[in-house]
Design an enzyme around this catalytic site. Structure first.
Site, short mmCIF file in Angstrom:
data_model
loop_
_atom_site.label_atom_id
_atom_site.label_comp_id
_atom_site.label_asym_id
_atom_site.label_seq_id
_atom_site.Cartn_x
_atom_site.Cartn_y
_atom_site.Cartn_z
CE LYS A 1 -1.94 4.74 6.78
NZ LYS A 1 -2.29 3.33 7.08
CB SER B 1 -1.20 1.84 3.91
OG SER B 1 -1.86 1.79 5.16
CB SER C 1 -1.16 -0.74 7.17
OG SER C 1 -1.81 -1.34 6.08
#
Length: 512
Positions: A98, A166, A190
């Site tokens: 990420k 996320s 997330s």
């Protein structure tokens, strides 16, 4: 060279800090402010040695931003090729991150065009440990976050449905088979939300088990986790074993975090005799009936494999929203004010990242979406009304919530519940009308979304939690969440692997 205010600006600066200076008083302060700033500037400009963490594979290419024809699910911000060897628990595996996880030499924008061109000079500890374990780093992923102006990843199971966030790009790329392992971040779900909606395995480890060094996100540090995601349980276990353990550069880690953890040797130990408790509060309304039924079928599969299944209640599971909000809103605001990696802890501070983010916040803060502005406004009102009392109380009541889960986990070995209570919702069209666009963003504030009801509690308590695909509804994945005692991450993986081997795993996880 620093920018020096005049007396009038000094009066304004003082007022912004609730300090009252008259113009005459400001003139008296000016020489002393100038002297202090000169001293600071001399230090900043000096060539004092800074001992950065060692960098593996320093000769690395710049990588590239993939075209849409190569990135059909819009999951990648950058692709590269670093490391990779035939030795280690991740030998032969491709690994991605990420974009809030720093990889030296590879652009990092936190999904914000305001940071376009920024390149960190330090590897996060999880990156260093992946490389040391033989993994090949192949890129950085889109994420929901600061500004979100690079588009949204598409769900490979159905592009008309969301990926979850996320760690959205990680979930999409894994489901599409474009990478073996990806590391995401989890502040309220997330990792587990995109794992659930994209049909992959996602682990939010025990708090502190995986180092957070050079992993940045504008949230409360005490709920922030880094963890691995993959299509299979063994790949998650191998990734956890590669990166877990104490790191002197991570001030979030507390006494009791081991130097390493063994997640592989007992992975095939099965579930016979293990006690699994179905967490009743995890099935509360609103829940889609097919999701509830699918999770219970998965638990019954574990029961047929020899687990002892019972029902158990932890009322505090349903009571965490308010205390979590009190903690996270002010915590995120404090990070914004004090600096991206906080203050006060001894260790290495990645200055390149800290200064880049601070410049972005100060110069481009108004680019934040309305949902983020809402959080900052409420946090500031909380601070002004309760003077830090709400934030302090949210920390101080945490042991009672931890104890509630500990009591349940003394009666059973693992808690079982849905990761989320629905399948991935449909993507909403962005409103054209400016007013409607603002309202739509405000309604998507992650603090207010019910989808994180089953994931936020373990961010607050720090218990490990694992999202495991367990079926499909209308072609979309549903997910079983397993929760365990502190440092029982290998046990959760063992339970999940027993389930993986007992079912048609490709049918559950496959795209199409």
């Amino acid at each position: 060279m620093f920018a020096m205010p005049d007396a009038a600006r000094l009066v304004e600066l003082a007022a912004s800090l609730n300090l009252r200076l008259s113009p005459k008083e400001a003139e008296l302060y000016m020489p002393f402010v100038l002297d202090a700033m000169r001293e600071l500037d001399t230090f900043v400009q000096s060539r004092a040695e800074q001992s950065a963490p060692p960098l593996l594979f320093p000769e690395r290419g710049p990588g590239y931003r993939p075209s849409l024809s190569e990135d059909r699910y819009q999951a990648w911000l950058w692709k590269c090729a670093i490391g990779g060897s035939d030795r280690g628990s991740l030998a032969g595996k491709t690994v991605s991150f990420k974009d809030h996880i720093s990889v030296a030499g590879i652009p990092q924008v936190f999904t914000s065009q305001a940071l376009e061109g920024f390149i960190p000079d330090v590897d996060a500890t999880v990156v260093s440990r992946v490389l040391a374990a033989g993994g090949k780093v192949v890129g950085k992923h889109m994420m929901n976050g600061f500004m979100g102006d690079y588009g949204k990843p598409l769900n490979p199971h159905n592009p008309e449905r969301i990926t979850g966030g996320s760690s959205s790009g990680s979930g999409a790329a894994l489901a599409a088979g474009e990478v073996d392992v990806s590391f995401g971040g989890d502040q309220g779900g997330s990792i587990r939300l995109p794992a659930a909606y994209c049909g992959v395995v996602g682990l939010k480890p025990t708090f502190g088990l995986v180092s957070h060094f050079a992993v940045g996100f504008a949230a409360e540090p005490s709920v922030d986790h880094v963890g691995p995601m993959a299509r299979t349980v063994p790949d998650v276990a191998a990734a956890l074993q590669a990166v877990a353990g104490y790191d002197d550069n991570d001030p979030r880690q507390r006494r009791g975090i081991p130097e390493s953890i063994d997640a592989l040797s007992d992975l095939d130990g099965g579930v016979r005799g293990l006690r699994i408790g179905i967490l009743e509060e995890g099935f509360s309304e609103p829940i889609e009936q097919e999701v509830a039924e699918g999770v219970l079928v998965a638990v019954s599969t574990l029961e047929k494999l020899g687990a002892e299944v019972s029902r158990i209640s932890v009322p505090q599971h349903a009571q965490i929203d308010a205390v979590y909000a009190a903690l996270v809103l002010e915590g995120a605001r404090a990070i914004h004010d004090t600096g991206f990696f906080g203050i006060g802890a001894k260790g290495y501070y990645p200055a390149s990242i800290i200064t880049a983010i601070d410049r972005m916040w100060r110069a481009h803060g108004d680019m934040m979406p309305p949902r983020t502005k809402l959080s900052h406004l409420v946090a500031e009102l909380s601070r002004r009304n309760y003077h830090g009392g709400a934030y302090a109380k949210a920390h101080n009541v945490r042991p009672a919530y931890v104890a509630a889960f500990d009591r349940a986990l003394a009666r059973v070995d693992v808690l079982a519940l849905p990761t989320v209570r629905n399948i991935a919702p449909r993507v909403e069209d962005e409103p054209v009308d400016p007013t409607e666009a603002i309202l739509a963003s405000l309604r998507r504030n992650w603090m207010l979304l019910p989808m994180a009801y089953n994931t936020k509690p373990t961010n607050y308590t720090g218990h490990p939690a694992l999202a495991v695909p367990c079926g499909k509804v209308d072609g979309m994945p549903i997910s079983l969440q397993l929760v365990g005692n502190f440092l029982a991450d290998p046990l959760l993986l063992r339970v999940a692997y027993a389930y993986q081997r007992a079912v048609d795993w490709e049918g559950i996880t496959g795209v199409g």
